[in-house]
Scaffold this motif. Structure first.
Motif, PDB file in Angstrom:
ATOM      1  N   VAL A  34       0.861  -1.169   0.000  1.00  0.00           N
ATOM      2  CA  VAL A  34       0.000   0.000   0.000  1.00  0.00           C
ATOM      3  C   VAL A  34       0.902   1.224   0.000  1.00  0.00           C
ATOM      4  N   VAL A  35       0.616   2.176  -0.862  1.00  0.00           N
ATOM      5  CA  VAL A  35       1.461   3.348  -0.999  1.00  0.00           C
ATOM      6  C   VAL A  35       1.227   4.282   0.186  1.00  0.00           C
ATOM      7  N   ASP A  36       2.315   4.759   0.757  1.00  0.00           N
ATOM      8  CA  ASP A  36       2.221   5.732   1.843  1.00  0.00           C
ATOM      9  C   ASP A  36       1.574   7.007   1.345  1.00  0.00           C
ATOM     10  N   THR A  37       0.843   7.662   2.229  1.00  0.00           N
ATOM     11  CA  THR A  37       0.259   8.951   1.853  1.00  0.00           C
ATOM     12  C   THR A  37       1.342  10.000   1.699  1.00  0.00           C
ATOM     13  N   LYS A  38       2.490   9.795   2.330  1.00  0.00           N
ATOM     14  CA  LYS A  38       3.572  10.769   2.208  1.00  0.00           C
ATOM     15  C   LYS A  38       4.289  10.659   0.865  1.00  0.00           C
ATOM     16  N   ASP A  39       4.007   9.603   0.093  1.00  0.00           N
ATOM     17  CA  ASP A  39       4.693   9.423  -1.174  1.00  0.00           C
ATOM     18  C   ASP A  39       4.444  10.577  -2.142  1.00  0.00           C
ATOM     19  N   GLU A  40       3.241  11.086  -2.185  1.00  0.00           N
ATOM     20  CA  GLU A  40       2.949  12.207  -3.082  1.00  0.00           C
ATOM     21  C   GLU A  40       3.723  13.448  -2.649  1.00  0.00           C
ATOM     22  N   SER A  41       3.828  13.673  -1.348  1.00  0.00           N
ATOM     23  CA  SER A  41       4.604  14.833  -0.893  1.00  0.00           C
ATOM     24  C   SER A  41       6.089  14.626  -1.192  1.00  0.00           C
ATOM     25  N   LEU A  42       6.569  13.391  -1.123  1.00  0.00           N
ATOM     26  CA  LEU A  42       7.961  13.113  -1.497  1.00  0.00           C
ATOM     27  C   LEU A  42       8.177  13.365  -2.983  1.00  0.00           C
ATOM     28  N   ARG A  43       7.190  12.991  -3.793  1.00  0.00           N
ATOM     29  CA  ARG A  43       7.286  13.216  -5.243  1.00  0.00           C
ATOM     30  C   ARG A  43       7.323  14.710  -5.544  1.00  0.00           C
ATOM     31  N   GLN A  44       6.442  15.458  -4.890  1.00  0.00           N
ATOM     32  CA  GLN A  44       6.421  16.913  -5.091  1.00  0.00           C
ATOM     33  C   GLN A  44       7.727  17.556  -4.625  1.00  0.00           C
ATOM     34  N   ALA A  45       8.268  17.063  -3.521  1.00  0.00           N
ATOM     35  CA  ALA A  45       9.537  17.588  -3.019  1.00  0.00           C
ATOM     36  C   ALA A  45      10.666  17.304  -4.007  1.00  0.00           C
ATOM     37  N   ALA A  46      10.634  16.140  -4.653  1.00  0.00           N
ATOM     38  CA  ALA A  46      11.649  15.797  -5.653  1.00  0.00           C
ATOM     39  C   ALA A  46      11.561  16.732  -6.852  1.00  0.00           C
ATOM     40  N   VAL A  47      10.334  17.043  -7.280  1.00  0.00           N
ATOM     41  CA  VAL A  47      10.124  17.986  -8.383  1.00  0.00           C
ATOM     42  C   VAL A  47      10.747  19.331  -8.019  1.00  0.00           C
ATOM     43  N   GLN A  48      10.410  19.829  -6.834  1.00  0.00           N
ATOM     44  CA  GLN A  48      10.901  21.135  -6.400  1.00  0.00           C
ATOM     45  C   GLN A  48      12.416  21.133  -6.221  1.00  0.00           C
ATOM     46  N   GLU A  49      12.954  20.028  -5.710  1.00  0.00           N
ATOM     47  CA  GLU A  49      14.398  19.929  -5.518  1.00  0.00           C
ATOM     48  C   GLU A  49      15.144  19.999  -6.848  1.00  0.00           C
ATOM     49  N   GLY A  50      14.597  19.334  -7.863  1.00  0.00           N
ATOM     50  CA  GLY A  50      15.214  19.399  -9.188  1.00  0.00           C
ATOM     51  C   GLY A  50      15.182  20.797  -9.760  1.00  0.00           C
ATOM     52  N   LEU A  51      14.049  21.478  -9.634  1.00  0.00           N
ATOM     53  CA  LEU A  51      13.922  22.848 -10.139  1.00  0.00           C
ATOM     54  C   LEU A  51      14.801  23.810  -9.343  1.00  0.00           C
ATOM     55  N   ASP A  52      14.861  23.626  -8.033  1.00  0.00           N
ATOM     56  CA  ASP A  52      15.697  24.491  -7.188  1.00  0.00           C
ATOM     57  C   ASP A  52      17.174  24.332  -7.539  1.00  0.00           C
ATOM     58  N   ARG A  53      17.583  23.102  -7.795  1.00  0.00           N
ATOM     59  CA  ARG A  53      18.983  22.859  -8.161  1.00  0.00           C
ATOM     60  C   ARG A  53      19.317  23.584  -9.462  1.00  0.00           C
ATOM     61  N   ALA A  54      18.397  23.547 -10.418  1.00  0.00           N
ATOM     62  CA  ALA A  54      18.627  24.203 -11.709  1.00  0.00           C
ATOM     63  C   ALA A  54      18.704  25.717 -11.554  1.00  0.00           C
ATOM     64  N   ALA A  55      18.041  26.264 -10.546  1.00  0.00           N
ATOM     65  CA  ALA A  55      18.023  27.711 -10.343  1.00  0.00           C
ATOM     66  C   ALA A  55      19.330  28.230  -9.721  1.00  0.00           C
TER      67      ALA A  55
END
Length: 138
Positions: A90-111
């Protein structure tokens, strides 16, 4: 033997058997615990790979190596995450927040200044990101 002695012997045998049953049940638990641990470890490994890939692809988008976010959505969306990790758990409910954090981390690194120079030093990484996005669009 009298009936009373037989009853005592039967009671002792039953008591001994009953005492050994919980021990046998406890011995079976480590095997199921081991299976559970292996499934969880496999799930966590897949989740980490997915999140790493998501960070990398959004870093590429932020660095303009990939033309737009739309090309990587099939690789980084919530639906692709569920397909990637599979139906093992069963997927953790925190998985979506981890996915969103990964998106933001990638964009932040590029900035960050100079970070996008990575793709000039490693053109094969840029090509791999483009290839992955192209394959996902098919």
């Amino acid at each position: 033997m009298t009936m009373h002695v037989r009853g005592i012997i039967a009671f002792v045998i039953i008591a001994l058997l009953a005492g050994s049953l919980p021990a046998a049940a406890q011995q079976a638990d480590p095997a199921s615990g081991s299976l559970r641990a292996r499934i969880k470890a496999k799930y966590l490994e897949k989740r980490d790979r997915f999140l790493h890939r998501t960070k990398d692809l959004y870093f590429a988008v932020g660095c303009k190596v990939l033309a737009s976010e739309a090309g990587i959505l099939p690789l980084t969306s919530s639906q692709s995450y569920l397909a990637y990790v599979g139906e093992q758990t069963v997927v953790d409910t925190k998985d979506e927040s981890l996915r969103q954090a990964a998106v933001q981390e990638g964009l932040d690194r590029a900035a960050k200044p100079g970070e996008c120079d990575y793709y000039r030093r490693h053109p094969e990484a840029a090509e791999a990101a483009r290839r992955a996005a192209a394959e996902a669009r098919r």
